[in-house]
Design a protein around this motif. Structure first.
Motif, PDB file in Angstrom:
ATOM      1  N   GLN A   1       0.806  -1.223   0.000  1.00 27.60           N
ATOM      2  CA  GLN A   1       0.000   0.000   0.000  1.00 27.60           C
ATOM      3  C   GLN A   1       0.840   1.275   0.000  1.00 27.60           C
ATOM      4  O   GLN A   1       0.312   2.384  -0.032  1.00 27.60           O
ATOM      5  N   ALA A   2       2.152   1.102   0.006  1.00 28.93           N
ATOM      6  CA  ALA A   2       3.079   2.232  -0.090  1.00 28.93           C
ATOM      7  C   ALA A   2       4.422   1.690  -0.558  1.00 28.93           C
ATOM      8  O   ALA A   2       4.744   0.524  -0.305  1.00 28.93           O
ATOM      9  N   PRO A   3       5.235   2.524  -1.220  1.00 27.80           N
ATOM     10  CA  PRO A   3       6.525   2.049  -1.720  1.00 27.80           C
ATOM     11  C   PRO A   3       7.670   2.244  -0.730  1.00 27.80           C
ATOM     12  O   PRO A   3       8.836   2.187  -1.116  1.00 27.80           O
ATOM     13  N   ASN A   4       7.359   2.492   0.546  1.00 27.59           N
ATOM     14  CA  ASN A   4       8.407   2.669   1.541  1.00 27.59           C
ATOM     15  C   ASN A   4       7.966   2.108   2.890  1.00 27.59           C
ATOM     16  O   ASN A   4       6.775   2.003   3.188  1.00 27.59           O
ATOM     17  N   THR A   5       8.946   1.775   3.716  1.00 20.79           N
ATOM     18  CA  THR A   5       8.695   1.106   4.993  1.00 20.79           C
ATOM     19  C   THR A   5       7.833   1.911   5.957  1.00 20.79           C
ATOM     20  O   THR A   5       6.882   1.367   6.533  1.00 20.79           O
ATOM     21  N   PRO A   6       8.115   3.218   6.190  1.00 18.38           N
ATOM     22  CA  PRO A   6       7.359   3.932   7.220  1.00 18.38           C
ATOM     23  C   PRO A   6       5.893   4.176   6.885  1.00 18.38           C
ATOM     24  O   PRO A   6       5.139   4.639   7.746  1.00 18.38           O
ATOM     25  N   ARG A   7       5.475   3.880   5.656  1.00 14.42           N
ATOM     26  CA  ARG A   7       4.045   3.934   5.318  1.00 14.42           C
ATOM     27  C   ARG A   7       3.463   2.534   5.167  1.00 14.42           C
ATOM     28  O   ARG A   7       2.290   2.313   5.468  1.00 14.42           O
ATOM     29  N   SER A   8       4.292   1.597   4.694  1.00 18.13           N
ATOM     30  CA  SER A   8       3.778   0.267   4.405  1.00 18.13           C
ATOM     31  C   SER A   8       3.478  -0.529   5.675  1.00 18.13           C
ATOM     32  O   SER A   8       2.419  -1.153   5.786  1.00 18.13           O
ATOM     33  N   PHE A   9       4.397  -0.535   6.639  1.00 17.92           N
ATOM     34  CA  PHE A   9       4.160  -1.333   7.845  1.00 17.92           C
ATOM     35  C   PHE A   9       2.987  -0.810   8.676  1.00 17.92           C
ATOM     36  O   PHE A   9       2.180  -1.608   9.177  1.00 17.92           O
ATOM     37  N   PRO A  10       2.834   0.510   8.874  1.00 19.13           N
ATOM     38  CA  PRO A  10       1.618   0.967   9.559  1.00 19.13           C
ATOM     39  C   PRO A  10       0.337   0.554   8.834  1.00 19.13           C
ATOM     40  O   PRO A  10      -0.663   0.216   9.472  1.00 19.13           O
ATOM     41  N   SER A  11       0.369   0.579   7.499  1.00 24.02           N
ATOM     42  CA  SER A  11      -0.791   0.130   6.737  1.00 24.02           C
ATOM     43  C   SER A  11      -1.045  -1.350   6.972  1.00 24.02           C
ATOM     44  O   SER A  11      -2.198  -1.786   7.098  1.00 24.02           O
ATOM     45  N   PHE A  12       0.033  -2.132   7.041  1.00 29.30           N
ATOM     46  CA  PHE A  12      -0.093  -3.574   7.270  1.00 29.30           C
ATOM     47  C   PHE A  12      -0.725  -3.874   8.628  1.00 29.30           C
ATOM     48  O   PHE A  12      -1.670  -4.662   8.729  1.00 29.30           O
ATOM     49  N   VAL A  13      -0.229  -3.244   9.708  1.00 24.31           N
ATOM     50  CA  VAL A  13      -0.707  -3.606  11.051  1.00 24.31           C
ATOM     51  C   VAL A  13      -2.105  -3.062  11.324  1.00 24.31           C
ATOM     52  O   VAL A  13      -2.838  -3.634  12.140  1.00 24.31           O
ATOM     53  N   THR A  14      -2.490  -1.964  10.664  1.00 19.87           N
ATOM     54  CA  THR A  14      -3.820  -1.392  10.903  1.00 19.87           C
ATOM     55  C   THR A  14      -4.846  -1.835   9.869  1.00 19.87           C
ATOM     56  O   THR A  14      -6.036  -1.574  10.044  1.00 19.87           O
ATOM     57  N   SER A  15      -4.390  -2.466   8.777  1.00 13.69           N
ATOM     58  CA  SER A  15      -5.260  -2.833   7.663  1.00 13.69           C
ATOM     59  C   SER A  15      -6.026  -1.612   7.150  1.00 13.69           C
ATOM     60  O   SER A  15      -7.218  -1.666   6.876  1.00 13.69           O
TER      61      SER A  15
END
Length: 759
Positions: free
Chosen positions: A426-440
């Motif tokens: 959902q994002a091309p970088n870690t600090p946006r992708s992991f929050p998106s992953f854990v919060t769905s």
């Protein structure tokens, strides 16, 4: 139209260029004028070349639009630079008794100027070192940008004193050194030779500094155009002012009228260029193929942004109301207030009321996908591998060398589990992708502490999917060793255990090899869980495929340059696959494999020059930066290979559904369990976002709907359309093809509905 102030400034420059003696009185009144005119000519010529490059490279650009923008933007820049350079040269020569000719005739004066140049350089080095050390020691740790700016200015001011002392202490000895060591050409003198030497060392220092950075992610177009302008300006000066032919021709030209005429043309082009509509294909061509025009446009838009919202109503900036800071492209459009905040052509409508009964799609999906009779009651192991592209797995057909898989352990896991082949981060970088992953949730839907920060913490109001797992009896365990995974980021919410031991700083982490200290901790914790018969959900993260890539004895590299970097990247994936194999072996040895579901995914991809020399990640929403592997292997389930459109936001709801927990409504992903169980899911689009931040100012949103991908370049005010079925590499933009206009309009409606939180 351009503001009055800009026009007045332009006319002042015209007057100064037209009347050389008005710059300053000088014993060599003519020398600074050729330098100023050559500076202007070099930049204007570079601009014309840039316009031709844009026209030749990109997207059916209008040559007229490109030339008008180049003449206006490069021309006004050339005027400003000519004025500055001319003034600097005139001032320097005025400080030398007799000017440049006097310098060449007076050997002692020549040596003193040479010494001052060296002493000034030494003082500049002291100033730079002091500022750099001050920034590293104090400024870099400040959270306030305003305080950091003040501190930087203060450090620079303080360092002026030691720099001046160094200049005063060194100029006399270095003057004597110049006399002994440097030749004294008749037309240059020792001072001229020293200028050339210092310029050469400066260039070497710049190249050395660039070689230590990931320079491929930088836009070097402005540097190329500066070099071209320097060459053209030098050639202009040599021909018109240093050659007999040029002097003869120049003497016959009506320079009194020619110079102001050229300047007036530049100003008129600047005014006309500011009015070119944002729909012009030239803007897309500039963004994709220009050298310096992209930067020039950015600066022009910034200079004409009257309300300070980051967007201009001129130069295709797209601000539909430049008097309101809450109205700009990409703004949150409040439904039903009668204001078009995001400048997309109308106010967002009020959302339709939510139906109380399931829709036809949900009912049909339930018929097509019979659900499990019992919920899974075992453990869950989640392994994330940073910056891993979907196409690097052996099961995806990749090998290095060809036919030899980099990922035998992940291949085996994919063959016995559910292997999803069309997955987008959902994002091309870690600090946006992991929050998106854990919060769905998509990045723009997350509650950030400050969303423009590179590594903004999450607010406590966010819910992670680990919280309902914990409430249902699973023990959430996080084992990491990376600067991002500190507990204060907010992604650890709901975890019973969270460790980030041995994490390096941001700078040191890029050359870190963390797997050898992470995986043994994971193995030890798995053994303890097996002995204590705990029911757990354990998440860990391996970082190695993230730049800078390290070499490993078991994977010797043979290539150099970009190919060598890509080879090292591949072997970092192979290296982590070996460590994942150790984790899987531990599950088998402890008998946990019989009741532990394993999830493996990459948080984003990695680019290797597929699009306009873009490398690494975090820069745009191309396939290579977004497509990631996803494997979900559940004991007792048959192997499945899926080509459904899937996002990482779907992992959390899938795991909750797996264990019999109804996913909360604020989790925006959907369960993939019907696919894992051999059924199907109704088609739906998936989205990804590049959110603007201090590191990535661009704003982009993309949607994949079936075989089609639509990218909204919010910052550039344009859309790109791709048919991934026929063009999986996302190379052919169909947005300007009349045959695809209806499809484009339909997809734009969906994407804008998502951006306005209506989908």
């Amino acid at each position: 139209m351009l503001g009055r102030a800009a026009l007045v400034k332009s006319l002042v420059v015209i007057v100064l260029l037209s009347h050389p003696n008005s710059m300053t009185e000088n014993r060599s009144p003519r020398f600074h004028l050729p330098v100023a005119l050559s500076t202007f000519a070099g930049l204007l010529g570079a601009g014309i070349l840039d316009a031709l490059i844009v026209f030749g490279r990109g997207q059916q650009a209008s040559l007229l639009d490109a030339l008008v923008l180049s003449l206006g933007l490069y021309g006004i820049c050339g005027m400003a630079c000519a004025l500055l350079v001319g003034w600097a040269v005139a001032t320097l020569l005025a400080a030398i008794p007799g000017g440049w000719r006097g310098l060449l005739q007076d050997e002692a004066m020549d040596a003193r100027v040479c010494g001052l140049l060296l002493g000034g350089t030494a003082g500049g080095v002291v100033l730079a070192l002091g500022a750099g050390l001050g920034h590293k020691s104090f400024v870099a740790h400040m959270n306030s940008q305003a305080l950091a700016t003040i501190a930087t200015a203060g450090i620079a001011f303080i360092m002026v004193l030691p720099a001046t002392l160094v200049l005063l202490a060194t100029w006399r000895p270095t003057a004597r050194l110049c006399q002994r060591l440097l030749p004294r050409p008749e037309r240059l003198g020792r001072a001229g030779v020293m200028v050339i030497v210092l310029a050469g060392f400066g260039l070497l220092a710049f190249v050395a500094a660039l070689s230590r950075a990931d320079w491929r992610v930088l836009d070097l177009g402005p540097l190329w155009i500066a070099g071209i302008a320097l060459v053209l300006g030098t050639a202009h000066g040599i021909f018109w002012h240093a050659s007999a032919l040029g002097n003869r021709v120049l003497g016959r030209l009506p320079t009194k009228f020619l110079r102001p005429t050229v300047a007036i043309i530049v100003v008129l082009c600047l005014a006309a260029g500011s009015r070119i509509k944002e729909a012009s294909r030239t803007y897309a061509a500039i963004d994709d193929g220009g050298l310096g025009l992209k930067l020039a446009l950015h600066l022009a838009r910034k200079a004409t942004d009257h309300d300070g919202d980051g967007y201009s109503a001129l130069f295709g900036g797209g601000d539909c109301d430049d008097t309101r800071a809450d109205v700009y492209p990409g703004a949150e459009d409040i439904p039903g207030d009668g204001i078009d905040q995001n400048c997309e052509g109308g106010d967002a409508p009020l959302p339709a009321p939510v139906a109380e009964t399931p829709g036809a799609d949900a009912a049909e999906a339930a018929k097509q996908a019979p659900r499990k009779t019992e919920a899974f009651s075992g453990n869950i192991l989640i392994v994330a591998v940073d910056a891993t592209r979907a196409d690097r797995l052996g099961v995806a057909g990749y090998g290095r060398p060809a036919g030899k898989s980099l990922t035998p352990n992940l291949d085996a896991l994919a063959r016995r589990g559910a292997y999803f082949r069309r997955v987008w981060a959902q994002a091309p970088n870690t600090p946006r992708s992991f929050p998106s992953f854990v919060t769905s949730r998509y990045p723009s839907q997350i509650a950030w502490q400050k969303k423009t920060l590179n590594y903004s913490p999450l607010l406590p109001s966010n819910r992670t999917f680990f919280e309902p797992l914990a409430a249902a009896g699973w023990r959430p365990i996080g084992i990491f060793s990376h600067f991002y995974f500190t507990s204060d980021r907010g992604i650890s919410k709901g975890f019973a255990e969270w460790s980030d031991d041995g994490a390096k700083t941001i700078a040191d982490s890029n050359k870190d090899i963390a797997a050898p200290r992470i995986v043994p901790r994971v193995i030890e914790r798995l053994k303890k869980a097996a002995a204590d018969k705990e029911r757990f959900v354990l998440w860990t993260h391996l970082f190695e495929p993230h730049s800078s890539y390290m070499t490993h004895p078991e994977f010797p590299t043979t290539l150099s340059g970009v190919k060598g970097l890509e080879e090292k990247y591949d072997y970092e994936i192979a290296y982590d696959d070996g460590w994942i194999g150790k984790i899987i072996k531990t599950l088998e040895e402890t008998k946990l494999a019989d009741n532990t579901a394993i999830v493996m995914f990459g948080d984003h991809g990695e680019a290797w020059g597929e699009h306009h020399r873009v490398y690494f990640h975090g820069q745009n929403l191309t396939e290579e930066q977004l497509r990631v592997p996803l494997i979900i292997a559940i004991p007792g389930r048959k192997p499945v290979v899926s080509d459904d459109v899937v996002g990482l936001i779907d992992v959390g709801p899938t795991l909750l559904d797996l264990v019999g927990i109804t996913p909360p409504a604020d989790l925006h992903g959907r369960s993939l369990l019907p696919v894992i169980d051999g059924g199907t899911l109704p088609a739906r689009p998936i989205f990804s976002e590049l959110m603007p931040s201090t590191a990535t100012p661009d704003h982009q949103v993309m949607m994949v709907d079936g075989a089609h991908k639509l990218v909204h370049m919010v910052s550039e005010r344009r859309f790109e359309l791709f048919d991934l079925g026929a063009d999986p590499g996302q190379m052919k933009n169909l947005a300007y093809d009349p045959a695809h206009k209806k499809l484009l309009d339909e997809l734009k409606t969906k994407l804008l509905a998502f951006e306005e939180n209506r989908l």
